[in-house]
Enzyme design. Structure first.
Site, short mmCIF file in Angstrom:
data_model
loop_
_atom_site.label_atom_id
_atom_site.label_comp_id
_atom_site.label_asym_id
_atom_site.label_seq_id
_atom_site.Cartn_x
_atom_site.Cartn_y
_atom_site.Cartn_z
N ARG A 85 1.20 -1.09 0.04
CA ARG A 85 -0.26 0.48 0.17
C ARG A 85 1.05 1.21 0.02
O ARG A 85 1.72 1.48 0.55
CB ARG A 85 -1.07 0.22 1.09
CG ARG A 85 -2.17 1.30 1.27
CD ARG A 85 -3.00 1.82 0.80
NE ARG A 85 -3.20 2.92 0.26
CZ ARG A 85 -4.73 3.09 1.26
NH1 ARG A 85 -4.55 2.77 2.20
NH2 ARG A 85 -4.85 4.76 1.24
N ARG A 94 -5.08 1.70 -5.19
CA ARG A 94 -4.73 1.38 -4.35
C ARG A 94 -4.89 -0.21 -4.12
O ARG A 94 -5.93 -1.50 -4.32
CB ARG A 94 -4.79 1.56 -2.45
CG ARG A 94 -5.95 1.24 -2.44
CD ARG A 94 -7.02 1.63 -1.59
NE ARG A 94 -7.06 3.43 -1.92
CZ ARG A 94 -7.37 4.61 -0.74
NH1 ARG A 94 -7.63 4.31 0.32
NH2 ARG A 94 -8.07 5.58 -1.25
N ASP A 97 -6.82 -1.77 1.20
CA ASP A 97 -6.92 -0.19 2.18
C ASP A 97 -7.87 -1.54 3.46
O ASP A 97 -8.70 -1.65 3.06
CB ASP A 97 -7.71 0.86 1.66
CG ASP A 97 -8.40 1.62 2.64
OD1 ASP A 97 -7.21 1.78 3.35
OD2 ASP A 97 -9.29 2.77 2.66
N ASP A 99 -9.03 -0.46 6.72
CA ASP A 99 -9.99 0.34 7.80
C ASP A 99 -10.85 -0.50 9.53
O ASP A 99 -11.16 -1.15 8.59
CB ASP A 99 -11.20 1.53 7.06
CG ASP A 99 -9.94 2.12 5.98
OD1 ASP A 99 -8.92 2.64 6.22
OD2 ASP A 99 -10.66 3.07 5.61
#
Length: 171
Positions: A85, A94, A97, A99
């Site tokens: 990343r 990307r 990711d 989160d």
């Protein structure tokens, strides 16, 4: 003591389907994280960022963890690094990711980590697969399914891949 946490995964570069699967495996390999549930993979239009990006694959994972919120964040960032990343363009393409969307009922506003994720309630690419995984899920007292229907990017959720779909070719 363990806490349930919702984690959002997204990828639009490389072998995204394989990347999401391997990211889930990496979560499960940590002895302080138990993967409890996984959403279907959503194919979604990019939101924000530069024009011309390929579609994203997004997936939600519910984990139970004995890690602190910051330790979970560091672990998730390590998974992103393992998949190369690079953070150069905000909301840009990307490889991966990862989160943290929620961490139990914790509310936190720190420079490094905001919980629940500050834009999760507005993002169909998070909400729609989460609602598929858990139709009764609630975020900030509101049904995740209702939030998904109200999200500005709801039309960008193009569909879902099932277990028999093959990974898409590299871009």
């Amino acid at each position: 003591m363990t806490v349930d946490s919702i984690i959002a995964l997204g990828s639009n570069l490389g072998e995204s389907r394989d990347t999401l699967s391997k990211a889930i495996e990496a979560l499960a390999e940590n002895d302080r994280i138990s993967v409890e549930d996984v959403s279907p993979v959503a194919v979604t239009a990019p939101v924000g960022g530069p024009e011309g990006q390929p579609d994203y694959l997004n997936q939600i994972v519910r984990v139970s963890t004995g890690l602190s919120p910051f330790a979970l964040l560091r672990f998730c960032q390590g998974i992103e690094e393992d998949f190369h990343r690079v953070r150069t363009v905000r909301w840009g393409p990307r490889t991966l990711d990862v989160d943290i969307v929620t961490f139990g009922d914790l509310y936190m506003d720190e420079p490094e980590l905001n919980l629940p994720h500050p834009r999760a309630a507005e993002r169909a690419f998070v909400l729609a697969p989460w609602a598929r995984m858990d139709p009764d899920a609630v975020l900030d007292g509101v049904s995740v399914a209702e939030l998904a229907e109200q999200a500005a990017d709801r039309d960008g959720v193009r569909g879902y891949l099932d277990a028999t779909d093959k990974p898409e070719p590299s871009t």
